[in-house]
Scaffold this motif. Structure first.
Motif, PDB file in Angstrom:
ATOM      1  N   GLY A 159       0.794  -1.232   0.000  1.00 25.67           N
ATOM      2  CA  GLY A 159       0.000   0.000   0.000  1.00 25.67           C
ATOM      3  C   GLY A 159       0.815   1.265   0.000  1.00 25.67           C
ATOM      4  N   LYS A 160       2.123   1.162  -0.304  1.00 21.34           N
ATOM      5  CA  LYS A 160       3.000   2.333  -0.359  1.00 21.34           C
ATOM      6  C   LYS A 160       3.400   2.602  -1.812  1.00 21.34           C
ATOM      7  CE  LYS A 160       3.154   2.817   4.149  1.00 21.34           C
ATOM      8  NZ  LYS A 160       4.359   2.886   4.959  1.00 21.34           N
ATOM      9  N   PRO A 161       2.698   3.517  -2.502  1.00 21.34           N
ATOM     10  CA  PRO A 161       3.036   3.796  -3.905  1.00 21.34           C
ATOM     11  C   PRO A 161       4.462   4.337  -4.031  1.00 21.34           C
ATOM     12  CG  PRO A 161       0.911   4.760  -3.304  1.00 21.34           C
ATOM     13  CD  PRO A 161       1.564   4.325  -2.031  1.00 21.34           C
ATOM     14  N   ALA A 170      11.906   0.808 -12.223  1.00 20.67           N
ATOM     15  CA  ALA A 170      11.205  -0.476 -12.165  1.00 20.67           C
ATOM     16  C   ALA A 170       9.970  -0.404 -13.048  1.00 20.67           C
ATOM     17  CB  ALA A 170      10.835  -0.821 -10.725  1.00 20.67           C
ATOM     18  N   SER A 171      10.201  -0.297 -14.341  1.00 16.44           N
ATOM     19  CA  SER A 171       9.117  -0.132 -15.303  1.00 16.44           C
ATOM     20  C   SER A 171       8.101  -1.265 -15.183  1.00 16.44           C
ATOM     21  CB  SER A 171       9.689  -0.103 -16.726  1.00 16.44           C
ATOM     22  OG  SER A 171       8.670   0.095 -17.671  1.00 16.44           O
ATOM     23  N   GLY A 172       6.819  -0.891 -15.112  1.00 14.83           N
ATOM     24  CA  GLY A 172       5.766  -1.886 -14.975  1.00 14.83           C
ATOM     25  C   GLY A 172       5.541  -2.356 -13.560  1.00 14.83           C
ATOM     26  N   VAL A 173       6.447  -1.964 -12.649  1.00 11.63           N
ATOM     27  CA  VAL A 173       6.342  -2.381 -11.246  1.00 11.63           C
ATOM     28  C   VAL A 173       5.994  -1.190 -10.367  1.00 11.63           C
ATOM     29  CG1 VAL A 173       7.581  -3.376  -9.282  1.00 11.63           C
ATOM     30  CG2 VAL A 173       7.973  -4.269 -11.593  1.00 11.63           C
ATOM     31  N   GLN A 174       6.729  -0.089 -10.545  1.00 11.83           N
ATOM     32  CA  GLN A 174       6.492   1.098  -9.720  1.00 11.83           C
ATOM     33  C   GLN A 174       5.186   1.761 -10.125  1.00 11.83           C
ATOM     34  OE1 GLN A 174       8.969   1.595 -12.221  1.00 11.83           O
ATOM     35  NE2 GLN A 174       7.734   3.033 -13.394  1.00 11.83           N
ATOM     36  N   GLN A 175       4.793   2.774  -9.365  1.00  7.89           N
ATOM     37  CA  GLN A 175       3.540   3.467  -9.642  1.00  7.89           C
ATOM     38  C   GLN A 175       3.606   4.244 -10.942  1.00  7.89           C
ATOM     39  OE1 GLN A 175       0.547   3.246  -7.778  1.00  7.89           O
ATOM     40  NE2 GLN A 175       0.056   3.957  -9.817  1.00  7.89           N
ATOM     41  N   SER A 176       4.682   5.020 -11.103  1.00  7.43           N
ATOM     42  CA  SER A 176       4.817   5.820 -12.311  1.00  7.43           C
ATOM     43  C   SER A 176       6.239   6.321 -12.442  1.00  7.43           C
ATOM     44  CB  SER A 176       3.850   7.024 -12.269  1.00  7.43           C
ATOM     45  OG  SER A 176       3.939   7.784 -13.456  1.00  7.43           O
TER      46      SER A 176
END
Length: 354
Positions: A159-161, A170-176
């Motif tokens: 729950g920590k963006p 971390a493309s596709g993993v991180q929020q943006s």
């Protein structure tokens, strides 16, 4: 008689004092002073208790309403993990982040900016894990590595963006991802070098390391532009400089000695100071087209002296404002299942634009 009734009775004929307020709230005078002057590190329950007591006993403070309104704003804890604190750009970045948080009037922002001890994946991961204990939402300029991807994935699931800054860690993993379109940045560098240097010759590029996705994309952009529009310029193999001044300086001296036909240099990450110093020693201004990233005191001076042909800069203030707005939205609503990208338009500085 109950204390509050007795205290109220005693104060009907006189103006309540700070000590009266402290007694009514059940806290010390120093704590009351911290609440009324909106100093940090006071618990929400304590603030509410003091405000309620002030209203109850009629404590005269013009700040009371403002403090009550401020207390109604939600708290958002921001956590940022950057690197290279010795570099002017990252110090400026940290300042811009703090300013963007402080400017938001719809929240009470708490800003924690930390720097990784090195560019090692474990150092970034450790700082992110530590700062996540208190932060609601995070952002980092971390490198690309499986350790970082797993750390960011775990934070997202908890729950920590997490936002990636400048480098799509971390493309596709991180929020943006929030930063520049790095392929476009590389092509801009190629355009500048090819425009200034039309003779046959060689071009060098420095990257921070093979784990910097953003630097690799800049190299790709540079190569594609030269292939399309300047085939007379040969791009040499990328040189890893670890984003350090000294490595860049020594490698640039070596390039200048080995390649008399060196026409251009692009420093895709940090360490530009070394290239500037080497060119000042070995070549007259404009003999080699040097393109660097980020406008600092040193790159500005080199532009003025024409040792730097172009600075491609990140609009830090805009980036930080956009980032903080997105972080607030996610902090309130939780991580999104869709990873995104937010590109900003680079700022271009030439000698004549200063």
């Amino acid at each position: 008689m109950h204390y509050d009734e007795k205290a109220s009775s005693e104060m009907t004929s006189r103006r309540p004092t700070l000590k009266d307020l402290a007694r009514a709230a059940g806290v010390g005078v120093a704590t009351v002073d911290r609440v009324l002057n909106e100093r940090p590190n006071v618990r929400e329950a304590t603030i509410e208790c003091v405000l309620a007591a002030a209203e109850r006993i009629g404590y005269p403070t013009g700040k009371l309403e403002a403090i009550k309104l401020d207390a109604a704003r939600p708290i958002v804890q921001f956590g940022f993990v950057l690197h290279k604190p010795a570099q002017e750009f990252y110090r400026n970045f940290a300042h811009a982040l703090k300013t963007a948080v402080a400017e938001r009037m719809d929240i009470r922002g708490r800003c924690d900016v930390r720097f990784a001890a090195s560019q090692a994946p474990s150092d970034f991961a450790n700082e992110l894990t530590a700062i996540a204990k208190t932060a609601d939402v995070l952002a980092t300029s971390a490198i690309n590595h499986p350790i970082l991807s797993e750390t960011i994935r775990a934070l997202q699931h908890s729950g920590k963006p997490v936002f990636s800054l400048l480098n799509d860690a971390a493309s596709g993993v991180q929020q943006s991802y929030v930063g520049l379109d790095n392929v476009k940045v590389g092509r801009i560098a190629g355009w500048m070098i090819a425009t200034q240097m039309r003779e046959v010759g060689k071009v060098a590029i420095f990257i921070g390391g093979n784990r910097w996705h953003g630097h690799i994309l800049r190299e790709t952009g540079l190569r594609s532009y030269l292939r399309d529009f300047a085939p007379q310029l040969e791009l040499l193999d990328a040189i890893v400089n670890l984003e350090t001044r000294q490595v860049t300086y020594e490698a640039t001296l070596d390039l200048l000695e080995r390649h008399s036909d060196l026409r251009g240099i692009y420093v895709a990450g940090g360490g530009m100071e070394g290239a500037i110093a080497a060119l000042r020693e070995m070549r007259p201004p404009g003999k080699v087209a040097l393109v660097v990233n980020e406008l600092t005191n040193e790159s500005r001076d080199a532009l003025t002296d024409r040792y730097v042909s172009l600075v491609i800069a990140t609009p830090l203030d805009q980036l930080c404002r956009d980032l903080v707005a997105s972080m607030i939205e996610l902090a309130r609503g939780g991580p999104s299942e869709t990873s995104g990208q937010h590109y900003l338009t680079p700022q271009l500085f030439a000698p004549e634009s200063l």
